[in-house]
Design a protein around this motif. Structure first.
Motif, PDB file in Angstrom:
ATOM      1  N   ILE A  27       0.850  -1.189   0.000  1.00  0.00           N
ATOM      2  CA  ILE A  27       0.000   0.000   0.000  1.00  0.00           C
ATOM      3  C   ILE A  27       0.884   1.236   0.000  1.00  0.00           C
ATOM      4  O   ILE A  27       1.991   1.238   0.535  1.00  0.00           O
ATOM      5  CB  ILE A  27      -0.915   0.027   1.246  1.00  0.00           C
ATOM      6  CG1 ILE A  27      -1.822  -1.179   1.258  1.00  0.00           C
ATOM      7  CG2 ILE A  27      -1.741   1.288   1.302  1.00  0.00           C
ATOM      8  CD1 ILE A  27      -2.692  -1.271   2.487  1.00  0.00           C
ATOM      9  N   ASN A  28       0.376   2.275  -0.600  1.00  0.00           N
ATOM     10  CA  ASN A  28       1.041   3.572  -0.578  1.00  0.00           C
ATOM     11  C   ASN A  28       1.378   3.897   0.886  1.00  0.00           C
ATOM     12  O   ASN A  28       0.527   3.755   1.762  1.00  0.00           O
ATOM     13  CB  ASN A  28       0.070   4.605  -1.181  1.00  0.00           C
ATOM     14  CG  ASN A  28       0.658   5.990  -1.278  1.00  0.00           C
ATOM     15  OD1 ASN A  28       1.705   6.270  -0.702  1.00  0.00           O
ATOM     16  ND2 ASN A  28      -0.032   6.849  -2.005  1.00  0.00           N
ATOM     17  N   PRO A  29       2.574   4.341   1.192  1.00  0.00           N
ATOM     18  CA  PRO A  29       2.968   4.613   2.585  1.00  0.00           C
ATOM     19  C   PRO A  29       2.046   5.607   3.292  1.00  0.00           C
ATOM     20  O   PRO A  29       1.806   5.470   4.495  1.00  0.00           O
ATOM     21  CB  PRO A  29       4.371   5.189   2.464  1.00  0.00           C
ATOM     22  CG  PRO A  29       4.875   4.752   1.138  1.00  0.00           C
ATOM     23  CD  PRO A  29       3.681   4.545   0.262  1.00  0.00           C
ATOM     24  N   ASN A  30       1.511   6.570   2.553  1.00  0.00           N
ATOM     25  CA  ASN A  30       0.592   7.532   3.178  1.00  0.00           C
ATOM     26  C   ASN A  30      -0.693   6.849   3.645  1.00  0.00           C
ATOM     27  O   ASN A  30      -1.188   7.117   4.742  1.00  0.00           O
ATOM     28  CB  ASN A  30       0.258   8.668   2.201  1.00  0.00           C
ATOM     29  CG  ASN A  30       1.479   9.514   1.884  1.00  0.00           C
ATOM     30  OD1 ASN A  30       2.406   9.595   2.684  1.00  0.00           O
ATOM     31  ND2 ASN A  30       1.490  10.112   0.705  1.00  0.00           N
ATOM     32  N   ARG A  32      -0.997   3.639   4.279  1.00  0.00           N
ATOM     33  CA  ARG A  32      -0.630   2.718   5.355  1.00  0.00           C
ATOM     34  C   ARG A  32      -0.554   3.462   6.696  1.00  0.00           C
ATOM     35  O   ARG A  32      -1.039   2.967   7.718  1.00  0.00           O
ATOM     36  CB  ARG A  32       0.698   2.048   5.026  1.00  0.00           C
ATOM     37  CG  ARG A  32       1.102   1.002   6.031  1.00  0.00           C
ATOM     38  CD  ARG A  32       2.405   0.325   5.588  1.00  0.00           C
ATOM     39  NE  ARG A  32       2.812  -0.669   6.536  1.00  0.00           N
ATOM     40  CZ  ARG A  32       2.380  -1.916   6.586  1.00  0.00           C
ATOM     41  NH1 ARG A  32       1.483  -2.315   5.706  1.00  0.00           N
ATOM     42  NH2 ARG A  32       2.813  -2.757   7.496  1.00  0.00           N
ATOM     43  N   ASP A  33       0.055   4.657   6.673  1.00  0.00           N
ATOM     44  CA  ASP A  33       0.146   5.446   7.910  1.00  0.00           C
ATOM     45  C   ASP A  33      -1.245   5.812   8.438  1.00  0.00           C
ATOM     46  O   ASP A  33      -1.483   5.785   9.651  1.00  0.00           O
ATOM     47  CB  ASP A  33       0.961   6.728   7.676  1.00  0.00           C
ATOM     48  CG  ASP A  33       2.436   6.437   7.446  1.00  0.00           C
ATOM     49  OD1 ASP A  33       2.883   5.326   7.826  1.00  0.00           O
ATOM     50  OD2 ASP A  33       3.130   7.310   6.896  1.00  0.00           O
ATOM     51  N   LEU A  34      -2.160   6.140   7.526  1.00  0.00           N
ATOM     52  CA  LEU A  34      -3.524   6.464   7.936  1.00  0.00           C
ATOM     53  C   LEU A  34      -4.215   5.254   8.570  1.00  0.00           C
ATOM     54  O   LEU A  34      -4.905   5.381   9.594  1.00  0.00           O
ATOM     55  CB  LEU A  34      -4.341   6.958   6.740  1.00  0.00           C
ATOM     56  CG  LEU A  34      -4.002   8.353   6.225  1.00  0.00           C
ATOM     57  CD1 LEU A  34      -4.756   8.626   4.932  1.00  0.00           C
ATOM     58  CD2 LEU A  34      -4.349   9.386   7.273  1.00  0.00           C
ATOM     59  N   LEU A  35      -4.031   4.079   7.959  1.00  0.00           N
ATOM     60  CA  LEU A  35      -4.649   2.874   8.503  1.00  0.00           C
ATOM     61  C   LEU A  35      -4.077   2.522   9.876  1.00  0.00           C
ATOM     62  O   LEU A  35      -4.808   2.125  10.788  1.00  0.00           O
ATOM     63  CB  LEU A  35      -4.468   1.706   7.538  1.00  0.00           C
ATOM     64  CG  LEU A  35      -5.271   1.776   6.238  1.00  0.00           C
ATOM     65  CD1 LEU A  35      -4.876   0.654   5.300  1.00  0.00           C
ATOM     66  CD2 LEU A  35      -6.757   1.718   6.529  1.00  0.00           C
ATOM     67  N   VAL A  36      -2.757   2.683  10.029  1.00  0.00           N
ATOM     68  CA  VAL A  36      -2.116   2.394  11.320  1.00  0.00           C
ATOM     69  C   VAL A  36      -2.620   3.378  12.376  1.00  0.00           C
ATOM     70  O   VAL A  36      -2.919   2.981  13.510  1.00  0.00           O
ATOM     71  CB  VAL A  36      -0.580   2.434  11.195  1.00  0.00           C
ATOM     72  CG1 VAL A  36       0.079   2.378  12.556  1.00  0.00           C
ATOM     73  CG2 VAL A  36      -0.097   1.284  10.331  1.00  0.00           C
ATOM     74  N   SER A  37      -2.733   4.630  12.026  1.00  0.00           N
ATOM     75  CA  SER A  37      -3.218   5.611  13.001  1.00  0.00           C
ATOM     76  C   SER A  37      -4.689   5.340  13.362  1.00  0.00           C
ATOM     77  O   SER A  37      -5.105   5.534  14.501  1.00  0.00           O
ATOM     78  CB  SER A  37      -3.045   7.034  12.490  1.00  0.00           C
ATOM     79  OG  SER A  37      -3.900   7.290  11.409  1.00  0.00           O
ATOM     80  N   ALA A  38      -5.469   4.867  12.389  1.00  0.00           N
ATOM     81  CA  ALA A  38      -6.860   4.513  12.674  1.00  0.00           C
ATOM     82  C   ALA A  38      -6.920   3.342  13.654  1.00  0.00           C
ATOM     83  O   ALA A  38      -7.725   3.341  14.595  1.00  0.00           O
ATOM     84  CB  ALA A  38      -7.592   4.161  11.385  1.00  0.00           C
TER      85      ALA A  38
END
Length: 106
Positions: A27-30, A32-38
């Motif tokens: 996944i696009n790193p941006n 992925r970061d959103l999913l991890v923060s969610a």
């Protein structure tokens, strides 16, 4: 929504987010970061004090449990009183419950 139900739904959301993050490693790193923060937000929400039951929501005993039960002697007295009422009504020629005149069969 009750606290137990909310925690169950948050568990489900957390599991789904973890599966998406693990399955799609490309996944696009941006994103992925959103999913991890969610996922982190969901974890924090589960651990929050919001889902602790409040003292106001403590269940009170039902009113039904407090009612006294009839003793066998009490039931017998009620039954005898009903039979007496029925006998008086029959002598008068009326139905004991409805009060209508009894029909003559012949």
């Amino acid at each position: 929504m009750k606290a137990k139900k909310a925690v169950k739904k948050l568990d489900k959301v957390q599991t789904l987010l973890s599966d998406v993050i693990d399955q799609y490693s490309e996944i696009n790193p941006n994103v992925r970061d959103l999913l991890v923060s969610a996922r982190v937000s969901v974890t924090r929400a589960k651990e929050a004090k919001l889902f602790q039951p409040s003292p106001d929501s403590v269940k009170k005993p039902s009113q039904k449990a407090e009612k006294p039960h009839l003793t066998p002697e009490g039931k017998r007295k009620i039954s005898l009183a009903a039979k007496k009422r029925w006998a008086v009504a029959k002598r008068k020629g009326v139905h004991a419950v409805t009060g209508r005149p009894l029909s003559k069969t012949g």
